[in-house]
Write an enzyme that holds these catalytic residues in place. Structure first.
Site, PDB file in Angstrom:
ATOM      1  N   ARG A   1       0.828  -1.210   0.000  1.00 52.60           N
ATOM      2  CA  ARG A   1       0.000   0.000   0.000  1.00 52.60           C
ATOM      3  C   ARG A   1       0.860   1.258   0.000  1.00 52.60           C
ATOM      4  O   ARG A   1       0.521   2.267  -0.634  1.00 52.60           O
ATOM      5  CB  ARG A   1      -0.933  -0.006   1.217  1.00 52.60           C
ATOM      6  CG  ARG A   1      -2.083  -0.977   1.096  1.00 52.60           C
ATOM      7  CD  ARG A   1      -2.861  -1.048   2.401  1.00 52.60           C
ATOM      8  NE  ARG A   1      -3.465   0.223   2.751  1.00 52.60           N
ATOM      9  CZ  ARG A   1      -4.657   0.626   2.319  1.00 52.60           C
ATOM     10  NH1 ARG A   1      -5.359  -0.137   1.500  1.00 52.60           N
ATOM     11  NH2 ARG A   1      -5.155   1.784   2.698  1.00 52.60           N
TER      12      ARG A   1
ATOM     13  N   ARG B   1     -12.825  29.985  -2.224  1.00 51.95           N
ATOM     14  CA  ARG B   1     -12.578  31.305  -2.798  1.00 51.95           C
ATOM     15  C   ARG B   1     -12.975  32.359  -1.762  1.00 51.95           C
ATOM     16  O   ARG B   1     -13.706  32.067  -0.813  1.00 51.95           O
ATOM     17  CB  ARG B   1     -13.405  31.504  -4.062  1.00 51.95           C
ATOM     18  CG  ARG B   1     -12.933  30.674  -5.245  1.00 51.95           C
ATOM     19  CD  ARG B   1     -13.820  30.899  -6.459  1.00 51.95           C
ATOM     20  NE  ARG B   1     -13.702  32.252  -6.991  1.00 51.95           N
ATOM     21  CZ  ARG B   1     -14.406  32.710  -8.028  1.00 51.95           C
ATOM     22  NH1 ARG B   1     -15.288  31.919  -8.627  1.00 51.95           N
ATOM     23  NH2 ARG B   1     -14.244  33.941  -8.461  1.00 51.95           N
ATOM     24  N   HIS B   2     -12.489  33.551  -1.952  1.00 49.27           N
ATOM     25  CA  HIS B   2     -12.938  34.662  -1.123  1.00 49.27           C
ATOM     26  C   HIS B   2     -14.440  34.859  -1.321  1.00 49.27           C
ATOM     27  O   HIS B   2     -15.040  34.331  -2.278  1.00 49.27           O
ATOM     28  CB  HIS B   2     -12.196  35.933  -1.533  1.00 49.27           C
ATOM     29  CG  HIS B   2     -12.292  36.201  -3.016  1.00 49.27           C
ATOM     30  ND1 HIS B   2     -13.413  36.759  -3.595  1.00 49.27           N
ATOM     31  CD2 HIS B   2     -11.425  35.952  -4.025  1.00 49.27           C
ATOM     32  CE1 HIS B   2     -13.239  36.859  -4.900  1.00 49.27           C
ATOM     33  NE2 HIS B   2     -12.037  36.375  -5.193  1.00 49.27           N
TER      34      HIS B   2
ATOM     35  N   ASN C   1     -16.344  41.279  -8.666  1.00 45.49           N
ATOM     36  CA  ASN C   1     -17.149  40.163  -9.179  1.00 45.49           C
ATOM     37  C   ASN C   1     -18.491  40.674  -9.696  1.00 45.49           C
ATOM     38  O   ASN C   1     -18.963  40.257 -10.753  1.00 45.49           O
ATOM     39  CB  ASN C   1     -17.395  39.119  -8.094  1.00 45.49           C
ATOM     40  CG  ASN C   1     -16.155  38.365  -7.682  1.00 45.49           C
ATOM     41  OD1 ASN C   1     -16.035  37.907  -6.558  1.00 45.49           O
ATOM     42  ND2 ASN C   1     -15.198  38.222  -8.603  1.00 45.49           N
TER      43      ASN C   1
ATOM     44  N   ARG D   1      -9.660  41.005  -0.492  1.00 45.82           N
ATOM     45  CA  ARG D   1     -10.874  40.200  -0.444  1.00 45.82           C
ATOM     46  C   ARG D   1     -10.689  38.873   0.293  1.00 45.82           C
ATOM     47  O   ARG D   1     -11.645  38.360   0.883  1.00 45.82           O
ATOM     48  CB  ARG D   1     -11.433  39.972  -1.848  1.00 45.82           C
ATOM     49  CG  ARG D   1     -10.450  39.413  -2.882  1.00 45.82           C
ATOM     50  CD  ARG D   1     -11.041  39.624  -4.281  1.00 45.82           C
ATOM     51  NE  ARG D   1     -10.260  39.063  -5.366  1.00 45.82           N
ATOM     52  CZ  ARG D   1      -9.250  39.691  -5.963  1.00 45.82           C
ATOM     53  NH1 ARG D   1      -8.864  40.883  -5.532  1.00 45.82           N
ATOM     54  NH2 ARG D   1      -8.618  39.126  -6.980  1.00 45.82           N
TER      55      ARG D   1
ATOM     56  N   GLU E   1      -4.009  36.143  -6.711  1.00 45.66           N
ATOM     57  CA  GLU E   1      -4.659  35.763  -7.964  1.00 45.66           C
ATOM     58  C   GLU E   1      -3.710  35.909  -9.144  1.00 45.66           C
ATOM     59  O   GLU E   1      -2.737  36.675  -9.098  1.00 45.66           O
ATOM     60  CB  GLU E   1      -5.911  36.632  -8.174  1.00 45.66           C
ATOM     61  CG  GLU E   1      -6.688  36.367  -9.457  1.00 45.66           C
ATOM     62  CD  GLU E   1      -7.231  34.939  -9.584  1.00 45.66           C
ATOM     63  OE1 GLU E   1      -6.412  33.987  -9.584  1.00 45.66           O
ATOM     64  OE2 GLU E   1      -8.457  34.776  -9.698  1.00 45.66           O
TER      65      GLU E   1
ATOM     66  N   TYR F   1     -14.216  40.888 -19.453  1.00 47.01           N
ATOM     67  CA  TYR F   1     -13.848  40.066 -20.613  1.00 47.01           C
ATOM     68  C   TYR F   1     -14.307  40.716 -21.912  1.00 47.01           C
ATOM     69  O   TYR F   1     -13.624  40.613 -22.948  1.00 47.01           O
ATOM     70  CB  TYR F   1     -14.453  38.670 -20.479  1.00 47.01           C
ATOM     71  CG  TYR F   1     -13.770  37.826 -19.429  1.00 47.01           C
ATOM     72  CD1 TYR F   1     -12.417  37.509 -19.537  1.00 47.01           C
ATOM     73  CD2 TYR F   1     -14.471  37.333 -18.335  1.00 47.01           C
ATOM     74  CE1 TYR F   1     -11.779  36.739 -18.582  1.00 47.01           C
ATOM     75  CE2 TYR F   1     -13.841  36.561 -17.365  1.00 47.01           C
ATOM     76  CZ  TYR F   1     -12.499  36.270 -17.496  1.00 47.01           C
ATOM     77  OH  TYR F   1     -11.871  35.508 -16.540  1.00 47.01           O
TER      78      TYR F   1
ATOM     79  N   LYS G   1      -8.319  35.667 -28.182  1.00 45.94           N
ATOM     80  CA  LYS G   1      -8.390  34.378 -28.878  1.00 45.94           C
ATOM     81  C   LYS G   1      -7.248  33.466 -28.478  1.00 45.94           C
ATOM     82  O   LYS G   1      -7.437  32.247 -28.270  1.00 45.94           O
ATOM     83  CB  LYS G   1      -8.373  34.600 -30.394  1.00 45.94           C
ATOM     84  CG  LYS G   1      -8.524  33.301 -31.198  1.00 45.94           C
ATOM     85  CD  LYS G   1      -8.501  33.552 -32.684  1.00 45.94           C
ATOM     86  CE  LYS G   1      -8.738  32.250 -33.437  1.00 45.94           C
ATOM     87  NZ  LYS G   1      -7.788  31.179 -33.068  1.00 45.94           N
ATOM     88  N   ALA G   2      -6.034  34.014 -28.355  1.00 49.16           N
ATOM     89  CA  ALA G   2      -4.875  33.199 -27.985  1.00 49.16           C
ATOM     90  C   ALA G   2      -5.057  32.559 -26.613  1.00 49.16           C
ATOM     91  O   ALA G   2      -4.680  31.410 -26.394  1.00 49.16           O
ATOM     92  CB  ALA G   2      -3.600  34.051 -27.997  1.00 49.16           C
ATOM     93  N   ARG G   3      -5.681  33.296 -25.705  1.00 48.59           N
ATOM     94  CA  ARG G   3      -5.904  32.750 -24.363  1.00 48.59           C
ATOM     95  C   ARG G   3      -6.947  31.625 -24.411  1.00 48.59           C
ATOM     96  O   ARG G   3      -6.811  30.621 -23.710  1.00 48.59           O
ATOM     97  CB  ARG G   3      -6.341  33.847 -23.393  1.00 48.59           C
ATOM     98  CG  ARG G   3      -6.377  33.375 -21.948  1.00 48.59           C
ATOM     99  CD  ARG G   3      -6.467  34.537 -20.981  1.00 48.59           C
ATOM    100  NE  ARG G   3      -6.196  34.090 -19.628  1.00 48.59           N
ATOM    101  CZ  ARG G   3      -7.133  33.790 -18.721  1.00 48.59           C
ATOM    102  NH1 ARG G   3      -8.415  33.909 -19.045  1.00 48.59           N
ATOM    103  NH2 ARG G   3      -6.792  33.381 -17.520  1.00 48.59           N
TER     104      ARG G   3
ATOM    105  N   HIS H   1      -8.019  32.487  -4.602  1.00 50.72           N
ATOM    106  CA  HIS H   1      -8.720  32.987  -5.776  1.00 50.72           C
ATOM    107  C   HIS H   1      -8.990  31.867  -6.784  1.00 50.72           C
ATOM    108  O   HIS H   1      -8.438  30.779  -6.681  1.00 50.72           O
ATOM    109  CB  HIS H   1      -7.889  34.097  -6.414  1.00 50.72           C
ATOM    110  CG  HIS H   1      -7.481  35.155  -5.436  1.00 50.72           C
ATOM    111  ND1 HIS H   1      -8.218  36.290  -5.201  1.00 50.72           N
ATOM    112  CD2 HIS H   1      -6.414  35.223  -4.579  1.00 50.72           C
ATOM    113  CE1 HIS H   1      -7.626  37.029  -4.268  1.00 50.72           C
ATOM    114  NE2 HIS H   1      -6.530  36.402  -3.874  1.00 50.72           N
TER     115      HIS H   1
ATOM    116  N   ALA I   1      -8.255  31.178 -10.048  1.00 54.51           N
ATOM    117  CA  ALA I   1      -7.183  30.536 -10.811  1.00 54.51           C
ATOM    118  C   ALA I   1      -6.276  29.703  -9.909  1.00 54.51           C
ATOM    119  O   ALA I   1      -5.868  28.597 -10.267  1.00 54.51           O
ATOM    120  CB  ALA I   1      -6.356  31.593 -11.557  1.00 54.51           C
TER     121      ALA I   1
END
Length: 401
Positions: A24, A179-180, A186, A230, A250, A261, A273-275, A315, A317
């Site tokens: 184990r 999360r906070h 937000n 936060r 974060e 966004y 777009k790349a992200r 946060h 992420a």
């Protein structure tokens, strides 16, 4: 802009051979190391000398399989999970794999009940073996990490593996993640920043002590937060020792910090777009990527393995990266997981896996989830592109590693 990780370990080939008295323990350590390597983007694979039906695999075939694995691009670590393996078998394996420029490292994990003299035995038997033209790389350690014997550990990857194993603590611990509370940013759909909690976020902070007390009772607990307002406000009412980690801040959105966004899509359409195309590797202009976050929270993970009960308030992420480590979520998928506000996640590591408990409060909060290809916040993420998006909704009582 994407981040290309250049790792000095990518040209290293290491065959790690586990030696334990308890099967184990071997299974647990193998799972932990495989997960840790994957989390760090180090390609790792486990090789056994038995197939799924328990039929023995010939030794020559096993060696061939390992060598073929190392011919693949960016492969770094092979873990040998063998039956009846002893440290004294080291010279045979070392000489075979060395022909293909593969380093070997034996890790012998000794139970607490073992005799104190056990640690000195390998050194005598290995160094006196005439098959060895060069000393064998190995580490012998006791379960509680009080006694350690290290021999010929030369490179960074070997040291990193040993340090990780030494820091594992499995004694009746749980980890709480949150999360906070809902923040002003937000509500405004802005990312990053250092805003205070909203009125509903304040209610969550006031409720949190009761939630934790019901879970932990009189047991000791330490609270880790980021350095941002936060998380500090969310931890305000908790009657436990608190420690603020800069590493838990974060993900840095760089020039996009404080934007929505929709604003990012309009002002930086190529970056937007790349992200979406590679969210894990994409680095904000003047900011960070998820890969950067993983690198900076590795010391937090290492300390987390050593600790007993810990509550982490951080946060979205950062929690995605931490949860991905414990639940073996692929790196490319981890940035697309939903981690809702006003929800407490309890992780209890065991030798069989990780028990997950999700405690959702009745305090409303906005969604902060953005689906791939859209700049809109998704308030009801039920049919999302990533199969890991709703992993918290789908967890079973025991989520296997």
């Amino acid at each position: 802009m994407t981040l290309k990780i250049v790792d000095g370990m990518e040209n290293k080939k290491l065959c790690l051979i586990m030696v334990t008295e308890d099967e184990r323990d071997k299974c647990f350590l193998t799972q932990k190391l495989t997960r840790y390597m994957g989390w760090l983007a180090i390609r790792c694979k486990v090789f056994k000398d038995r197939d799924i039906q328990g039929i023995e695999i010939k030794f020559d075939d096993l060696v061939t399989n390992v060598c073929e694995w190392f011919k693949e691009e960016h492969t770094t670590v092979a873990i040998l999970d063998l039956e009846n393996i002893k440290l004294s078998d080291g010279p045979k394996y070392d000489s075979i794999f060395r022909r293909d420029h593969i380093d070997t490292l034996f890790v012998e994990y000794i139970g607490d009940e073992a005799n104190q003299d056990t640690l000195s035995t390998p050194l005598e038997s290995i160094t006196s073996n005439k098959e060895l033209t060069d000393p064998l790389s190995y580490v012998v350690l006791r379960k509680e990490s009080k006694d350690i014997l290290v021999n010929k550990v030369e490179n960074y990857l070997q040291t990193r593996i040993i340090f990780y194993v030494l820091n594992i603590n499995m004694e009746n611990k749980s980890i709480w993640l949150s999360r906070h509370g809902e923040s002003v940013f937000n509500l405004e759909e802005k990312i990053g920043g250092d805003s205070s909690l909203s009125p509903r976020g304040q209610k969550y902070a006031q409720l949190l002590p009761d939630l934790i007390t019901k879970e932990i009772g009189e047991s000791p607990l330490i609270v880790w937060t980021s350095t941002l307002r936060r998380t500090q406000e969310t931890a305000k009412y908790l009657p436990y020792k608190k420690l603020a980690w800069k590493a838990l801040d974060e993900l840095d959105a760089g020039v996009c910090d404080g934007m929505t966004y929709k604003e990012i899509e309009e002002e930086y359409p190529e970056d937007f777009k790349a992200r979406d195309d590679d969210k894990y590797q994409y680095r904000y202009r003047g900011g960070e990527s998820y890969a950067d976050v993983v690198n900076r929270i590795e010391p937090v993970i290492m300390e987390l393995e050593r600790q007993e009960n810990v509550l982490i308030i951080t946060h979205q992420a950062v929690l995605r990266c931490i949860y991905a480590y414990f639940m073996n979520v692929p790196q490319g998928e981890s940035p697309w997981m939903t981690i809702p506000l006003h929800t407490l996640i309890k992780l209890t590591p065991t030798t069989d896996g990780v028990k997950v408990t999700r405690i959702k409060t009745d305090i409303p909060a906005v969604s902060t989830y953005k689906e791939k290809g859209s700049s809109d916040i998704t308030s009801n993420p039920s049919n999302l592109s990533s199969k890991y998006a709703n992993i918290l909704e789908e967890v079973s009582t025991i989520q296997k590693i």
